[in-house]
Design an enzyme around this catalytic site. Structure first.
Site, short mmCIF file in Angstrom:
data_model
loop_
_atom_site.label_atom_id
_atom_site.label_comp_id
_atom_site.label_asym_id
_atom_site.label_seq_id
_atom_site.Cartn_x
_atom_site.Cartn_y
_atom_site.Cartn_z
N ASP A 166 -108.42 1.16 -18.93
CA ASP A 166 -109.04 1.14 -20.25
C ASP A 166 -110.11 2.23 -20.21
O ASP A 166 -110.52 2.69 -19.14
CB ASP A 166 -109.63 -0.23 -20.59
CG ASP A 166 -109.84 -0.37 -22.11
OD1 ASP A 166 -109.85 0.67 -22.82
OD2 ASP A 166 -110.00 -1.51 -22.60
C1 BGC Z 1 -110.23 -0.36 -25.92
C2 BGC Z 1 -108.75 -0.08 -25.79
C3 BGC Z 1 -108.44 1.24 -26.46
C4 BGC Z 1 -109.29 2.33 -25.83
C5 BGC Z 1 -109.07 3.70 -26.41
C6 BGC Z 1 -111.10 0.79 -25.46
O1 BGC Z 1 -112.41 0.59 -25.79
O2 BGC Z 1 -110.55 -1.53 -25.19
O3 BGC Z 1 -108.00 -1.11 -26.34
O4 BGC Z 1 -107.08 1.52 -26.38
O5 BGC Z 1 -110.66 2.00 -26.01
O6 BGC Z 1 -109.55 3.78 -27.69
#
Ligand code: BGC
Length: 736
Positions: free
Chosen positions: A260
């Site tokens: 993530d």
């Molecule tokens: C989120 C993800 C997301 C990523 C990119 C993170 O803060 O938890 O679900 O895909 O950001 O935007």
């Protein structure tokens, strides 16, 4: 001479190349991977493994291997952002089709809808030249307060597993990898980067892993995103047990593990514990910047240093690089070139069909719905969610959409020339209209106080033939929103007062709750009709009004329980939620003491009444289920549409366990089928019970065990509406 098969392959778009094997699209992916790998330097391999911008990583420019481009996900294709910022880049050609939130998709209980969703969003991703779609999310709704429930598929592992598989397949048909997230036990937003989910193995395997497993083993997902939280004390983006032992070990996963954004936290573990691609913001994704931020990533310069001084080995590096190359040859460099489609009528229709099919009719006394309004009559609509555009907001699932039809607009369209539709606000919720510089262009400012807003709504009710309240949650902080959890189960902003003020005024009154997570409805007995709507995306208003007016017969079923009170639920203590911290320990500890008793598994077993049960959802027609017939392990039920409208029913199969060594839920969902039937039409639905459907996970043996005994196979139309059942006798304990 080319063989007949090779010729056939060439004629469907594959090109034989005279160049190196990795460029030869007629070769299988593994050959291409090995060939490319053999030509790469260590630096090039490492460069594959970390971001070079907010959403991209470098390919191998020297070899013509392209960059990998990711996009959120999971409800549409995110607007282009600046190279190194979250803000949108201001392109004018990136307004997408917004599809319904995944909680709505789950509420369709329709695998075909999920396939259509995956195909359509995959086409949009491919058109926008994205290789990885950051979604779908399948974290279980452990608490109704989780800010991201709207992005997930409910409280039941079987339902989520069944619904995620077609989505993944549909996306990947477009040479776009689905990146299933957030792996794993990531069930809250509060302190999401600093809390350890401490879960026993039985609970992990029975509740929190099955949907991911289905996505990998049945859906064939090419990417998985590690979550921000820790599991049993180790960060999930490099959690050895989750990634090495379970995902890549037990499940034989050959795709990439993507962090993530900013979820990797430790040089050593990032290298050794199964992470393949690191994305984020700056060095640790969470805090301040550095001039060469991306080079400072755990899987960048620190990795090169480890390789140089012998702390890291080349085999592990090659394994990661292989996975990324495999991803590239499955997507951007796949044998068959795909082009996708974007914002086309077919995608709008798909969005509308899913949003309507997921809408749940919770209550409908005296046939208040579908709306029957006298010609020339007046409809009063009250509530902010009738006008608020909801595609913008909520965190990373924020979208810029080509258009968004609000419920009020759709009502005005549906009743044009037939009835007058007027609107009163009733309460003030969130007046914000922008997120990451995407703006809906609405003006939601309001100067009236709460009492005046209610008085104005009540005054407007005089002379109205029909009153619709359209409220619920929204995507601002502490609502359905990434990064925060909700603070209470009740509807916010004094909506209860508005509903209770309106309810006595007119028997033709329906309440629509738009939310992505469960809310309590202490006012439910005072209103004749209640509809659970969702964040429906581009076609949100049309879909809702299709159901309210009867153009579409509702057939959605709740993917989670709507409890009466938060305190009725299984999370009783702070150590269960939101976690506790011992002095000196940097991380909060959260204990899943409730074990497998999540959602209806808890309420059923404790016999605690709920407002609306898991699997509940009414129709404008009626269905009967005949007595269950048994033939061997086949359990069949004939379902008949006994009303006068075409409609769909979801026949749900649950298994109630035989008495056994461990405490088990009273029953668990193990099968379902949605059947569309004309008036008078019948269909027989068959559930084939496997030993695995009877089993629990025995942590000591690390095996699934179905103990001998007498089980019940139950069939019904909701978890609290079981219509028929039969015994299943297992004569010998089976270890799977
Ligand atoms: C989120 C993800 C997301 C990523 C990119 C993170 O803060 O938890 O679900 O895909 O950001 O935007």
């Amino acid at each position: 001479m080319l063989g007949a098969l090779a010729l056939a392959a060439l004629s469907c778009g594959q090109r034989k190349s005279d160049g190196p094997v990795y460029l030869d699209k007629t070769k299988n992916i593994e050959e291409r991977v090995e060939d490319a790998l053999s030509r790469m330097t260590t630096e090039e391999k490492v460069a594959l493994l970390h971001a070079q911008s907010k959403f991209s990583s470098a390919g191998v420019p020297r070899l013509g291997i392209p960059e990998v481009w990711c996009t959120d996900g999971p409800h549409g294709i995110r607007p282009e952002v600046l190279w190194d910022e979250w803000d949108q880049a201001g392109w004018t050609n990136d307004s997408c089709t917004a599809f319904p939130a995944l909680s709505c998709l789950a509420a369709t209980w329709d695998r075909e809808m999920s396939l259509r969703y995956g195909r359509a969003i995959g086409e949009e991703a491919r058109y926008r030249k994205k290789d990885v779609l950051l979604g779908p999310g399948v974290n279980i709704c452990r608490t109704p307060l989780n800010g991201r429930n709207f992005e997930y598929m409910g409280e039941d592992p079987y339902l989520a597993g069944q619904m995620v598989v077609p989505y993944v397949k549909g996306v990947q048909e477009n040479n776009v990898a689905a990146c299933v997230k957030h792996f794993a036990v990531n069930n809250q937003e509060v302190r999401r980067t600093g809390t350890s989910s401490n879960v026993d193995d039985r609970t992990l395997y029975e509740i929190y892993l099955p949907a991911f497993k289905a996505a990998v083993e049945e859906g064939g997902a090419w990417a998985i995103m590690g979550s921000y939280n820790l599991y049993n004390g180790q960060f999930n983006c490099h959690n050895k047990k989750l990634l090495c032992d379970i995902l890549k070990g037990e499940w034989g996963y050959d795709g990439v593990v993507i962090s993530d954004w900013g979820g990797a936290r430790n040089d050593d573990e990032a290298v050794t514990n199964g992470l393949d691609m690191e994305y984020g913001t700056w060095t640790n994704g969470l805090s301040g910047g550095a001039s060469d931020g991306y080079n400072s990533y755990h899987l960048a310069r620190p990795y090169l240093q480890r390789l140089a001084d012998g702390r890291a080995d080349i085999q592990t590096l090659d394994d990661k690089a292989r996975r990324v190359l495999r991803l590239i040859f499955r997507t951007n460099m796949a044998a068959e070139t795909k082009y996708g489609r974007f914002t086309c009528p077919e995608h709008y229709q798909t969005a509308r069909d899913i949003a309507a099919a997921g809408t749940v009719l919770l209550k409908n006394e005296d046939g208040v719905l579908p709306m029957d309004v006298p010609a020339g009559g007046r409809i009063l609509v009250v509530g902010e969610n009738a006008v608020k555009k909801m595609v913008v907001g909520g965190g990373s699932s924020n979208l810029k959409t080509r258009y968004e039809i609000t419920p009020l607009e759709a009502l005005q369209e549906a009743f044009a020339g037939k009835a007058e539709v007027i609107w009163e606000r009733g309460y003030v919720g969130d007046t914000g209209t922008s997120y990451n510089r995407v703006d809906t262009g609405q003006d939601l400012s309001e100067s009236r106080d709460a009492a005046t807003l209610i008085a104005d709504a009540v005054a407007a009710a005089r002379g109205a033939d029909y009153i619709l309240f359209i409220g619920g949650l929204n995507k601002s902080n502490n609502q359905d929103n990434e990064g925060t959890d909700r603070l209470a189960l009740e509807l916010p902003y004094g909506q209860r007062d508005v509903i209770e003020a309106l309810a006595p005024l007119n028997p033709h009154f329906a309440v629509v709750n738009i939310s992505g997570s469960p809310v309590s409805m202490p006012w439910a007995d005072k209103v004749p009709a209640i509809v659970q709507g969702w964040y429906g995306g581009t076609e949100s208003g049309h879909a809702l009004v299709d159901v309210l007016t009867g153009v579409v017969n509702p057939s959605g079923k709740l993917p989670f329980t709507l409890p009466c009170n938060l305190s009725d639920g299984p999370l009783k203590t702070e150590r269960q939620y939101p976690g506790v911290r011992d002095e000196g320990n940097p991380y909060y500890q959260e204990y899943y003491d409730e074990g497998v008793f999540v959602g209806y598994r808890w309420y059923d077993s404790q016999e605690i009444p709920v407002q609306f049960a898991f699997g509940h959802g009414l129709s404008y027609t009626s269905f009967s289920l005949d007595e269950m017939k048994v033939s061997g392990r086949n359990y069949s039920v004939k379902v008949t549409n006994t009303g006068d409208r075409a409609g769909a029913e979801v026949v749900q199969f649950y298994i109630a366990p035989a008495p056994c060594a461990v405490a088990r839920p009273a029953k668990e969902l193990k099968g379902f089928e949605k059947v569309y039937l004309k008036p008078g039409e019948s269909r027989t639905v068959t559930f084939q019970a496997k030993d695995a459907d009877l089993a629990y996970f025995d942590a000591e043996q690390h095996k699934w065990v179905a103990e001998k005994g007498v089980y019940q196979v139950l069939a019904g139309t909701a978890s609290d509406d079981i219509r028929t059942g039969a015994e299943l006798k297992l004569n010998k304990t089976v270890v799977l």
